[in-house]
Design a protein around this motif. Structure first.
Motif, PDB file in Angstrom:
ATOM      1  N   ASP A  76      45.374  71.498   8.145  1.00 20.99           N
ATOM      2  CA  ASP A  76      45.758  70.134   8.517  1.00 20.99           C
ATOM      3  C   ASP A  76      45.661  69.939  10.028  1.00 20.99           C
ATOM      4  OD1 ASP A  76      46.380  69.813   5.851  1.00 20.99           O
ATOM      5  OD2 ASP A  76      48.538  70.178   6.126  1.00 20.99           O
ATOM      6  N   CYS A  77      45.746  68.669  10.438  1.00 23.41           N
ATOM      7  CA  CYS A  77      45.844  68.297  11.848  1.00 23.41           C
ATOM      8  C   CYS A  77      47.026  67.358  12.022  1.00 23.41           C
ATOM      9  CB  CYS A  77      44.576  67.594  12.328  1.00 23.41           C
ATOM     10  SG  CYS A  77      43.135  68.661  12.475  1.00 23.41           S
ATOM     11  N   GLU A  78      47.701  67.459  13.170  1.00 23.71           N
ATOM     12  CA  GLU A  78      48.805  66.563  13.484  1.00 23.71           C
ATOM     13  C   GLU A  78      48.358  65.593  14.575  1.00 23.71           C
ATOM     14  OE1 GLU A  78      53.620  66.563  14.256  1.00 23.71           O
ATOM     15  OE2 GLU A  78      52.501  68.431  14.487  1.00 23.71           O
ATOM     16  N   TRP A  79      48.623  64.303  14.328  1.00 27.11           N
ATOM     17  CA  TRP A  79      48.196  63.231  15.231  1.00 27.11           C
ATOM     18  C   TRP A  79      49.396  62.556  15.867  1.00 27.11           C
ATOM     19  CZ3 TRP A  79      43.077  60.811  15.639  1.00 27.11           C
ATOM     20  CH2 TRP A  79      42.074  61.514  14.966  1.00 27.11           C
ATOM     21  N   PHE A  80      49.188  62.130  17.130  1.00 29.72           N
ATOM     22  CA  PHE A  80      50.166  61.324  17.855  1.00 29.72           C
ATOM     23  C   PHE A  80      49.433  60.083  18.361  1.00 29.72           C
ATOM     24  CE2 PHE A  80      51.325  65.733  18.118  1.00 29.72           C
ATOM     25  CZ  PHE A  80      52.700  65.762  17.921  1.00 29.72           C
ATOM     26  N   VAL A  81      49.970  58.915  18.083  1.00 27.45           N
ATOM     27  CA  VAL A  81      49.257  57.666  18.366  1.00 27.45           C
ATOM     28  C   VAL A  81      50.189  56.674  19.046  1.00 27.45           C
ATOM     29  CG1 VAL A  81      48.170  55.647  17.300  1.00 27.45           C
ATOM     30  CG2 VAL A  81      47.594  57.940  16.486  1.00 27.45           C
ATOM     31  N   VAL A  82      49.689  56.012  20.101  1.00 28.99           N
ATOM     32  CA  VAL A  82      50.433  54.976  20.819  1.00 28.99           C
ATOM     33  C   VAL A  82      49.582  53.700  20.828  1.00 28.99           C
ATOM     34  CG1 VAL A  82      51.298  54.249  23.089  1.00 28.99           C
ATOM     35  CG2 VAL A  82      51.739  56.566  22.268  1.00 28.99           C
ATOM     36  N   PRO A  83      50.160  52.536  20.505  1.00 30.76           N
ATOM     37  CA  PRO A  83      49.387  51.290  20.480  1.00 30.76           C
ATOM     38  C   PRO A  83      48.755  50.961  21.828  1.00 30.76           C
ATOM     39  CG  PRO A  83      51.516  50.989  19.390  1.00 30.76           C
ATOM     40  CD  PRO A  83      51.558  52.332  20.050  1.00 30.76           C
ATOM     41  N   GLU A  84      47.673  50.189  21.775  1.00 34.06           N
ATOM     42  CA  GLU A  84      46.912  49.831  22.982  1.00 34.06           C
ATOM     43  C   GLU A  84      47.760  49.106  24.006  1.00 34.06           C
ATOM     44  OE1 GLU A  84      44.601  47.249  25.606  1.00 34.06           O
ATOM     45  OE2 GLU A  84      45.797  46.542  23.893  1.00 34.06           O
ATOM     46  N   ASP A  85      48.743  48.319  23.566  1.00 36.79           N
ATOM     47  CA  ASP A  85      49.584  47.549  24.483  1.00 36.79           C
ATOM     48  C   ASP A  85      50.307  48.437  25.497  1.00 36.79           C
ATOM     49  OD1 ASP A  85      48.833  45.360  23.074  1.00 36.79           O
ATOM     50  OD2 ASP A  85      50.676  45.168  21.925  1.00 36.79           O
ATOM     51  N   TYR A  86      50.479  49.715  25.177  1.00 37.25           N
ATOM     52  CA  TYR A  86      51.299  50.600  26.005  1.00 37.25           C
ATOM     53  C   TYR A  86      50.465  51.534  26.877  1.00 37.25           C
ATOM     54  CZ  TYR A  86      55.268  49.090  23.161  1.00 37.25           C
ATOM     55  OH  TYR A  86      56.244  48.343  22.531  1.00 37.25           O
ATOM     56  N   TRP A  87      49.148  51.317  26.947  1.00 36.87           N
ATOM     57  CA  TRP A  87      48.358  52.260  27.731  1.00 36.87           C
ATOM     58  C   TRP A  87      48.710  52.189  29.216  1.00 36.87           C
ATOM     59  CZ3 TRP A  87      44.880  51.651  31.728  1.00 36.87           C
ATOM     60  CH2 TRP A  87      44.329  50.399  31.959  1.00 36.87           C
ATOM     61  N   GLY A  88      49.172  51.036  29.679  1.00 37.95           N
ATOM     62  CA  GLY A  88      49.593  50.929  31.075  1.00 37.95           C
ATOM     63  C   GLY A  88      50.782  51.817  31.393  1.00 37.95           C
ATOM     64  N   VAL A  89      51.697  51.971  30.423  1.00 35.97           N
ATOM     65  CA  VAL A  89      52.855  52.840  30.622  1.00 35.97           C
ATOM     66  C   VAL A  89      52.392  54.291  30.735  1.00 35.97           C
ATOM     67  CG1 VAL A  89      55.074  53.590  29.667  1.00 35.97           C
ATOM     68  CG2 VAL A  89      54.296  51.229  29.325  1.00 35.97           C
ATOM     69  N   LEU A  90      51.466  54.699  29.863  1.00 34.64           N
ATOM     70  CA  LEU A  90      50.951  56.062  29.942  1.00 34.64           C
ATOM     71  C   LEU A  90      50.149  56.283  31.217  1.00 34.64           C
ATOM     72  CD1 LEU A  90      51.591  55.750  26.778  1.00 34.64           C
ATOM     73  CD2 LEU A  90      49.999  57.646  26.519  1.00 34.64           C
ATOM     74  N   ASN A  91      49.448  55.248  31.681  1.00 33.66           N
ATOM     75  CA  ASN A  91      48.739  55.346  32.954  1.00 33.66           C
ATOM     76  C   ASN A  91      49.723  55.595  34.096  1.00 33.66           C
ATOM     77  OD1 ASN A  91      46.173  54.781  34.629  1.00 33.66           O
ATOM     78  ND2 ASN A  91      47.636  53.329  35.478  1.00 33.66           N
ATOM     79  N   ASP A  92      50.871  54.912  34.063  1.00 28.46           N
ATOM     80  CA  ASP A  92      51.897  55.124  35.094  1.00 28.46           C
ATOM     81  C   ASP A  92      52.432  56.547  35.045  1.00 28.46           C
ATOM     82  OD1 ASP A  92      51.589  52.519  35.875  1.00 28.46           O
ATOM     83  OD2 ASP A  92      53.309  51.762  34.747  1.00 28.46           O
ATOM     84  N   PHE A  93      52.666  57.067  33.843  1.00 28.18           N
ATOM     85  CA  PHE A  93      53.146  58.446  33.707  1.00 28.18           C
ATOM     86  C   PHE A  93      52.117  59.425  34.281  1.00 28.18           C
ATOM     87  CE2 PHE A  93      56.243  57.128  30.312  1.00 28.18           C
ATOM     88  CZ  PHE A  93      57.358  57.676  30.920  1.00 28.18           C
ATOM     89  N   CYS A  94      50.844  59.168  34.014  1.00 26.04           N
ATOM     90  CA  CYS A  94      49.802  60.052  34.549  1.00 26.04           C
ATOM     91  C   CYS A  94      49.811  60.033  36.073  1.00 26.04           C
ATOM     92  CB  CYS A  94      48.427  59.630  34.012  1.00 26.04           C
ATOM     93  SG  CYS A  94      48.143  60.064  32.289  1.00 26.04           S
ATOM     94  N   LEU A 124      58.385  59.411  26.760  1.00 26.09           N
ATOM     95  CA  LEU A 124      57.865  58.206  26.112  1.00 26.09           C
ATOM     96  C   LEU A 124      58.986  57.442  25.415  1.00 26.09           C
ATOM     97  CD1 LEU A 124      54.451  59.345  24.572  1.00 26.09           C
ATOM     98  CD2 LEU A 124      54.899  58.284  26.777  1.00 26.09           C
ATOM     99  N   TYR A 125      59.850  58.161  24.732  1.00 29.93           N
ATOM    100  CA  TYR A 125      60.948  57.485  24.029  1.00 29.93           C
ATOM    101  C   TYR A 125      61.917  56.840  25.017  1.00 29.93           C
ATOM    102  CZ  TYR A 125      59.263  59.851  19.831  1.00 29.93           C
ATOM    103  OH  TYR A 125      58.495  60.284  18.785  1.00 29.93           O
ATOM    104  N   GLU A 126      62.150  57.520  26.140  1.00 25.09           N
ATOM    105  CA  GLU A 126      63.024  56.929  27.161  1.00 25.09           C
ATOM    106  C   GLU A 126      62.426  55.645  27.728  1.00 25.09           C
ATOM    107  OE1 GLU A 126      63.691  59.878  30.104  1.00 25.09           O
ATOM    108  OE2 GLU A 126      64.882  61.196  28.794  1.00 25.09           O
ATOM    109  N   ALA A 127      61.089  55.565  27.765  1.00 28.04           N
ATOM    110  CA  ALA A 127      60.416  54.369  28.268  1.00 28.04           C
ATOM    111  C   ALA A 127      60.167  53.345  27.156  1.00 28.04           C
ATOM    112  CB  ALA A 127      59.094  54.762  28.922  1.00 28.04           C
TER     113      ALA A 127
END
Length: 1059
Positions: free
Chosen positions: A821-839, A858-861
């Motif tokens: 099996d494979c495990e996936w983690f997915v975040v909607p497109e609307d939140y890519w700016g938040v992940l960009n800030d984290f990076c 991510l959960y805290e944000a």
């Protein structure tokens, strides 16, 4: 800025742009070449670096400071890099280079220090000591220099002097892990385990300690040994006294001396061992037994020191190298030198206490040259092995640095000295780092006050993230190159007041407005008026032409525009600002909504797979991901065609890209030492074949079975043990981590080699096929590997695909072949700016770096994360713009490709990313201009929103082509017809990597050789101001483009049919 932030690829790209730019620049050409060479070295491309350094030395009239720095780098690189020859040859070259460097700049304390390291590594102790002394005399005191002096003393069996030197090192840098480790080793060799333990603990707290686990094991060993052995008298005879700030066992220094090291009033008269000896003699009648023993040792050592001192002086004066006395200068003078260095160091009240600022003292290249090899971040060599009981201590690779990200900024200096610590690379037997420190100093001619005014004015007009212009101001503050003309490519139509670059006259920087900007442009204007910085909207009012205008009206509106300046090629939509990362959606989701259920469709038969609502469900923007369960079974797909066994039988020598990674829990990402969670997810790239990786995959599985059997036996013997599941139980959260290999990006595009496999995929529904009329990527007309072709992934448990969005935000299809099996983690497109800030907070590039998000952050944000398991036969549909990361749970293969649904949402997100990539200087793999024209030729569009967006793109490019054409003709530049061949890929600028459409600027040499190295008009203009060195090739007749534009009309709406 990119170099300071360790984004070396982007930095290298910008320095190359600066090198070919003929406009005035704050960096000279040789300084830019030095930066490029040093970037090669930092990236461990040593042969390229060596070649670049040597080529730089051939430059006529090379400034002495640049020459000294280049020679310094070559010497240090030869000392460290094993690839450059055997040890004797390397050290010989290193010493020669460093000696030549000192001839060019005798006052470089850094070069003296490096020379000392080289002498020490070949056993020339006397020469090493002299070099270290020169380093201290020529520059501010350095913790690394004193640590190396301590090592030399320790090798010469002079523990008291070694102790003094180590004390100086940790006084200068309390986080100097190497000095603490060596000091611990000294105490251990002198039978003082308790003090050794304290030093090792301080080493583990160091800012750049890379061997915490090894030190922890040593500490446990010493603690256990101390409990089983009786207390013995220490060899050093040091009594237990309070410790210095960082718990340093300074038993041999009186408290007044310790105070003197940190008190400005006392620094000049810091007590030496000689003075301490005098104090003990004066109080001889009142000493306790331990102090009397220490007095005897000091007296005997002082006599020996005097003998060695006189012998060393005579030997050095006579020039004899036959004998190598331990030192020609006593330790007392060195302690005094250290105190002076400490006074210099602490005198800079604006600097961090652990920063060694050598910009002024070393007189390194004031106009931005990088003096690499600074004394922070330099590791110990074999010289760090002392005599005595050192063999008891495991060999430890040492890193001494300042910050986790390797960057320290000294804000207090007027010339903005910045220190970059490149990632050290240490050999097993040497502690040496191959990439020493780098000092970058801003140009003294640019006032910080003026730049502050410019930054303030710019930020009032546009937020920094909107434009390159703001970044260019920041770049000038960080001694990087601001490419003004390139910024107009993506922002000139919306920015009117914030265009400023380093090539503007500095006395006007603080009052840039439209009138003065035009004056600045006119001062450098040539006869060819095609690179004016005037912005587009001021030339053509937005209402003058529209997508409903005829081609005749469009061309009429473009007439004579070239005389007033050329607008940029931005294809973003009318009245839209430049793209930027979105803010987090408001209102934030409640905490119980941050783990939403994954949209899943269960298929029972072929009819379900071809049911039209399935297509609509997957492409619905509200569903960031869809898992289609049981697809392979419903369509009777033969997944065995993609099994490892079949792949080996079909093409066993096919190339496989391998990523070497650390096996970690799927929901966590730790640094290699297992001490803290991080976002950076590094992996090393190599290549192998399908056959060899298949062997690794099989052996990994056999090894896992063997480990499971061993655990099962242990579990029977001890039933109360923890679960022995092969998965991470959650309790094992820290390293050391096992190394695994992930086989990725295996190209299956060749329909001759993989005919059976590719034919099997034609059974899929049309909307997920690799090739279909409704797939935008099928209209490109050429291949983009991995996007409109199939790629295979071969995995073992723990194989990771780091966080990312698909190229140009296209959708993707992924099928798990199994058996695992494979495990996936997915975040909607609307939140890519938040992940960009984290990076950005973690010093990572969202688009280019490898990163693995911290779920807790991510959960805290308030970022929702879809989390699910993909089983064999399941298809995962990633919608446009969705952010995702994946980890293999078991042994499995996967196949994947991209698709582009014919929807307004998909096209809009693709164009947004296309423009954002321009702002970020990242190449867009999908040429959206080329694709848009092909869509207009091939597709009938009935969606009004999609039609308007495509038509607007055509309008912008048509205006651009006509305006550029007229400008070239007006300037007397000939346009040569070249045409296009079938399946010819879209063209990109060889320099800045933006898409180039229709009119290609090719160098005369490249054209004559028919290699056709393409430039965009901006980069061509920078290289040759009047384009004398370029020919212009035309690929499309204007009549053909006009015809396509006229014929692309909104099709009547029809009821959707089954796909």
């Amino acid at each position: 800025m990119f170099k300071v932030n360790t984004d070396y690829e982007s930095s290298l790209k910008h320095f190359r742009l600066a090198l070919i730019d003929c406009n005035p620049c704050t960096l000279s050409s040789v300084e830019i070449q030095f930066h490029i060479a040093h970037l090669y070295e930092t990236q461990q491309k040593y042969h390229f670096a060596k070649e670049a350094y040597e080529q730089l030395l051939q430059t006529e009239n090379l400034p002495a400071q640049v020459k000294a720095t280049v020679l310094q780098q070559l010497g240090w690189m030869h000392h460290n890099v094993d690839l450059l020859g055997d040890k004797a040859t390397k050290e010989s070259y290193a010493i020669q280079y460093l000696q030549k460097s000192l001839e060019a700049d005798p006052n470089s304390g850094l070069s003296w220090y490096f020379l000392g390291r080289c002498y020490s590594s070949i056993g020339k102790v006397q020469d090493a000591f002299i070099s270290y002394r020169q380093s201290i005399d020529k520059s501010e005191a350095s913790a690394d220099t004193w640590c190396s002096i301590g090592v030399l003393y320790q090798q010469q069996n002079q523990p008291m002097d070694a102790l003094q030197a180590y004390i100086c090192a940790v006084q200068l840098d309390h986080g100097h892990a190497a000095a603490w480790m060596d000091l611990g080793t000294l105490y251990e060799s002198c039978n003082q385990p308790q003090d050794a333990i304290k030093c090792y603990l301080n080493a583990t707290r160091g800012k750049n300690c890379s061997n915490t686990s090894s030190l922890a094991g040593r500490i446990k060993f010493l603690q256990a040994s101390k409990a089983h052995h009786p207390k013995t008298e220490p060899v050093l005879g040091l009594s237990q006294t309070p410790m210095l700030q960082q718990s340093l066992p300074v038993h041999m220094i009186h408290s007044s001396q310790v105070d003197g090291l940190s008190s400005p009033a006392e620094r000049k008269r810091t007590s030496s061992p000689t003075k301490h000896l005098e104090q003990l003699r004066a109080n001889k009648d009142h000493l306790n037994p331990a102090q009397k023993l220490m007095l005897e040792q000091l007296e005997s050592q002082f006599v020996l020191m005097q003998q060695v001192f006189h012998k060393g002086q005579s030997s050095h004066m006579s020039g004899s190298n036959d004998e190598q006395p331990p030192f020609s200068t006593g330790p007392a003078q060195y302690l005094q030198a250290a105190s002076v260095g400490i006074q210099k160091q602490t005198g800079h009240r604006t600097l961090p206490s652990n920063l060694v600022t050598q910009g002024a003292a070393l007189n390194h290249i004031s106009s931005h040259i990088a003096t690499s090899g600074g004394q922070q971040g330099i590791n110990l060599t074999k010289e760090s092995k002392p005599s005595g009981n050192r063999s008891l201590v495991p060999e430890i690779s040492r890193h001494a640095g300042d910050t986790p990200n390797g960057c320290v900024i000294a804000k207090g200096l007027s010339n903005h000295v910045q220190q970059l610590i490149a990632e050290p690379v240490c050999s097993p037997n040497h502690g040496d780092c191959t990439s020493p420190d780098l000092l970058i100093s801003d140009s003294p001619q640019i006032s910080a006050t003026v730049i502050g005014k410019v930054s303030e004015k710019t930020s009032n007009n546009h937020p920094p993230v909107h434009t390159k212009t703001d970044n260019s101001v920041t770049s000038s503050h960080s001694s990087m190159i601001s490419t003004t003309t390139s910024s107009t490519k993506s922002t000139a139509q919306t920015v009117t007041h914030s265009v400023i670059g380093l090539n503007s006259p500095q006395n006007n920087v603080h009052k840039v407005n439209r009138e003065e900007l035009e004056n600045l442009q006119s001062s450098t204007k040539t006869n060819l008026p095609i690179i004016s910085l005037k912005s587009g909207p001021q030339i053509i009012p937005s209402m003058s032409v529209s997508i409903y205008s005829s081609s005749t009206e469009v061309l009429k509106a473009c007439r004579n525009l070239g005389k007033n300046g050329l607008s940029n090629s931005r294809i973003f939509f009318e009245k839209c600002p430049p793209p930027r990362p979105p803010t987090s959606p408001y209102p934030p989701l409640p905490k119980d909504k941050l783990n939403p259920p994954t949209p899943s469709i269960y298929l029972e038969n072929k009819r379900d797979a071809f049911f039209p609502p399935l297509h609509q469900f997957c492409t619905n923007p509200k569903n960031p991901v869809t898992v289609i369960r049981g697809l392979a079974g419903a369509l009777k797909l033969d997944l065995g065609l993609f099994s490892t066994k079949t792949l080996v039988e079909a093409n066993n020598e096919h190339v496989v890209e391998v990523r070497t990674q650390l096996l970690q829990p799927a929901d966590e990402n730790w640094d290699p030492t297992g001490t803290k969670k991080i976002w950076r997810c590094e992996s090393n790239r190599s290549h192998t074949t399908i056959a060899k990786y298949a062997q690794y995959q099989a052996s990994s599985f056999q090894e896992s079975l063997r480990e499971e059997n061993e655990k099962r036996m242990q579990h029977k013997e001890c039933s109360d043990n923890e679960s022995t599941s092969s998965d991470f139980s959650g309790k094992r959260r820290k390293g050391p981590f096992k190394t695994i290999k992930f086989g990725t990006n295996i190209d299956l595009s060749d329909d001759k080699k993989w005919k059976l496999q590719l034919h099997e995929l034609t059974k899929l529904p049309a909307f997920v096929r690799v090739v279909s009329a409704g797939n935008l990527l099928s209209h490109l007309g050429h291949t983009i590997l991995g996007m409109n072709t199939v790629q295979l992934y071969m995995k073992v448990p723990g194989s990771r695909t780091p966080g990312h969005q698909e190229n140009n935000n296209f959708c993707s299809v992924n099928i798990n072949i199994g058996p695992g099996d494979c495990e996936w983690f997915v975040v909607p497109e609307d939140y890519w700016g938040v992940l960009n800030d984290f990076c950005e907070k973690n010093n990572l590039n969202f688009l280019m770096s490898s990163w693995w998000p911290n779920l807790e952050e991510l959960y805290e944000a308030n970022v929702p994360v879809y989390r699910f398991i993909q089983r064999p036969g399941d298809l995962v549909w990633i919608n446009a713009g969705t952010v995702h990361w994946v980890q293999a749970v078991g042994w499995c293969n996967n196949i994947a490709w991209n698709v582009g649904p014919l929807t307004a949402c998909q096209y809009k997100l693709a164009v947004e990313r296309y423009e954002w990539n321009k702002l970020q200087n990242v190449k867009s793999l999908v040429p959206m201009v080329h694709l848009s024209w092909n869509m207009a030729r091939n597709i009938k569009v009935s969606d009004p929103r999609l039609f308007e967006m495509i038509k607007y793109c055509l309008l912008k490019i048509l205006k651009q082509c006509q305006t550029l054409r007229e400008a070239l003709i007006a300037a007397g530049k000939e346009i040569i017809w070249h045409g296009r061949t079938n399946d010819e890929p879209a063209h990109y600028c060889n320099i800045c990597e933006v898409e180039v459409f229709d009119l290609l600027f090719v160098t005369n040499e490249s054209n004559s050789q028919k290699t056709y190295i393409v430039h965009c008009q901006d980069c061509a203009r920078k290289t040759s101001g009047n384009l004398d060195n370029f020919v212009v090739l035309e690929q499309y007749k204007m009549e053909d483009l006009i015809q396509v534009y006229e014929q692309f009309t909104l099709a009547p709406s029809i009821s959707s049919s089954s796909s």
